[in-house]
Design an enzyme around this catalytic site. Structure first.
Site, mmCIF file in Angstrom:
data_model
loop_
_atom_site.group_PDB
_atom_site.id
_atom_site.type_symbol
_atom_site.label_atom_id
_atom_site.label_comp_id
_atom_site.label_asym_id
_atom_site.label_seq_id
_atom_site.Cartn_x
_atom_site.Cartn_y
_atom_site.Cartn_z
ATOM 1 N NE ARG A 149 1.592 54.087 48.360
ATOM 2 C CZ ARG A 149 2.649 53.293 48.184
ATOM 3 N NH1 ARG A 149 2.639 52.377 47.223
ATOM 4 N NH2 ARG A 149 3.708 53.406 48.960
ATOM 5 C CD GLU A 199 -3.716 49.060 49.139
ATOM 6 O OE1 GLU A 199 -2.888 48.988 50.051
ATOM 7 O OE2 GLU A 199 -3.420 49.361 47.977
ATOM 8 C CG HIS A 256 0.132 47.646 48.563
ATOM 9 N ND1 HIS A 256 -0.383 48.871 48.898
ATOM 10 C CD2 HIS A 256 1.438 47.861 48.260
ATOM 11 C CE1 HIS A 256 0.577 49.793 48.832
ATOM 12 N NE2 HIS A 256 1.682 49.193 48.447
#
Lengths: 342, 342
Positions: B253, B282, B300
């Protein structure tokens, strides 16, 4: 006669004032980016590309007594060149592939040919896996999207082709590089099979026929040497056998694939993707490929790491020195100059 | 009251005319790109983002009797949301990471939380290796060079960082994904060590201290869960310990890395490169990274393959169905809702 002076024999000397042995270099090897100066400390390099003379005249005037040639991966040596170099005993190639050297002609004349042996093997195998994962997961396309700030607009970025796990992978040419590629892919839980001129001692399934191999596989990794027998070994039939999800990775040589048909198959969706480090007419790359996100293109750089070039440097120096020494012997000649394994 | 009608309860029915069980979905999950229609055949989906009502009002009006929530990897569920959903028994997350769910609060209320379990594990591990090889061999940068037709002009394209063989690799978090990453890297003849909350049963060398791990490694692969303890686990000190050739790969993450310091370290050459699938904010990516060829950026998408989403779909459906069934049981709850392993 500036040209003559700059190539006069025996100008350079070693530290103990012995003249440095002459080594002919026909075009600039990639390894010179790192080790040119170190080569120059050991040898008097006759750099043909720096001469203003036409090649034939240069060789006649300056290279008749040359015993050793250092070759780039592009250097082409055929009978016409060898006829001008009657004293040559060794051709030392910086690359693994020696398809530009006429090995039959060399054997006839008793000239030893050496290649990079294992210097690049692991790094080329790493590149094969890197290209495969890059194609499967569209890493360069994703990287472009992020750099072009498309992420916020394009949240449904296309997903990867398919899980690598449990896929059938066909290795074309189970030599040193093919074996390293297979070993790596086993750790991804892939099932490995291969084709090669003849069956090897290995636990992988052997298909004598590449068409059969392609029918049973989703991915082909091309690791073989370029010879008359392997030229265009990947043709349209093979790609159609591989199928519309199929992926081709080429870290061998460009002409192993029929490039025009590869481009057509990619554009028509007959195969699913390709990772290409080599091309038929380098440095030209078919422009149709630039539009495709399922294709990853690298400029013939598989295996080019500093450490691989250092290993190659030591091998080249050792082999070349053996020609001028009564005590040093050749590190490693090609095992069979007429039949490169694939 | 168009909004109310579109979310009226029990409108949809299964094939045998039973009303479909209600499932709350707060924001659009990535898995809907493939399986939205199939979810809709099994459940009456209350899609909060399609309502014109403010979230709180929507939940009060339409979700008070909801027993199951299907969460995207971005869905944030804290006490304030749970207070509006007194009937919830299950929170089913599409992702492996559940850092946006307040697990302590869920446990207090007896709410079960499930994640993607092993659905994405192999594909995320494949992506970690893909990013590492892409950074090491600058594959996306090379691909850009070829597409921008720079190859003929740039024959001395920079070589790879270093041979992967025999390098020390540090895995941060030896959970399911970390183990798969380690297994793959062993086949590249790398030497694996790791840090984790506690020592695991494995043959890899354990460093309880991440600073020590970084000092002994060239490459760190971040595979751990994001928790209060692991937030910014990769800070400037760790990157300086890794050193100027060091490479950081993050498929965990974004907030596991202090991103501002990472950018500084990359720009200042304090580390050698980075492969990043995740970011702190993000879909925003620090623009300084766009200029760097030793950085590979993906949006991602680690593990996003069709097959992984299919496995995840089956897991989510199975877990959600168990809430509405007296015969089906939960496929896999999180092993310990308060302490995700890392």
């Amino acid at each position: 006669m500036a040209d003559c002076r700059s190539y006069s024999h025996g100008v350079e000397h070693s530290d103990d004032q012995q003249p440095l042995p002459e080594v002919l270099v026909l075009d600039r090897p990639a390894i010179f980016a790192f080790h040119e100066k170190k080569f120059e400390k050991k040898f008097h390099l006759l750099k043909a590309w720096e001469s203003s003379l036409p090649m034939e005249e240069f060789l006649k005037n300056h290279a008749r007594s040359v015993k050793a040639i250092l070759c780039s991966f592009r250097t082409r040596i055929r009978a016409d060149v060898l006829n001008l170099l009657p004293s040559v005993e060794l051709i030392a190639c910086e690359s693994t592939g020696v398809e530009n050297i006429d090995l039959v002609e060399c054997r006839k004349r008793g000239i030893i040919v050496t290649n990079a042996a294992s210097a690049f093997v692991e790094d080329v195998a790493d590149m094969a896996i890197g290209l495969l994962l890059s194609v499967l997961m569209k890493i360069p396309a994703a990287d472009r999207d992020v750099r072009f700030k498309l992420w916020p607009k394009n949240m449904t970025f296309p997903v990867g082709h398919f899980k690598l796990r449990e896929k059938q992978i066909g290795v074309v040419g189970l030599g040193n590089i093919g074996l390293q590629v297979a070993k790596r892919l086993e750790a991804f839980d892939c099932s490995i099979s291969y084709t090669s001129r003849k069956e090897k001692l290995s636990s992988y399934k052997y298909y004598p026929n590449i068409q059969e191999l392609a029918l049973h596989c989703k991915i082909l990794i091309i690791c073989c040497a370029l010879t008359e027998q392997t030229h265009h070994i990947i043709n349209r039939n093979i790609m159609e056998a591989l199928g519309k999800d199929g992926i081709v990775i080429n870290i061998g040589r460009g002409p192993l694939i029929d490039e025009k048909e590869l481009v057509k198959c990619l554009v028509e969706g007959k195969i699913g993707g390709a990772g290409l480090d080599v091309f038929e007419e380098e440095p030209c790359v078919p422009k149709e490929l630039f539009e495709l996100d399922n294709v990853v293109l690298t400029p013939h750089r598989a295996g080019f790491t500093e450490q691989a070039f250092f290993d190659d440097f030591q091998l080249l120096v050792g082999n070349i020195e053996s020609v001028f020494s009564t005590t040093k012997s050749l590190i490693l000649p090609l095992p069979n100059s007429t039949l490169p394994s694939w």
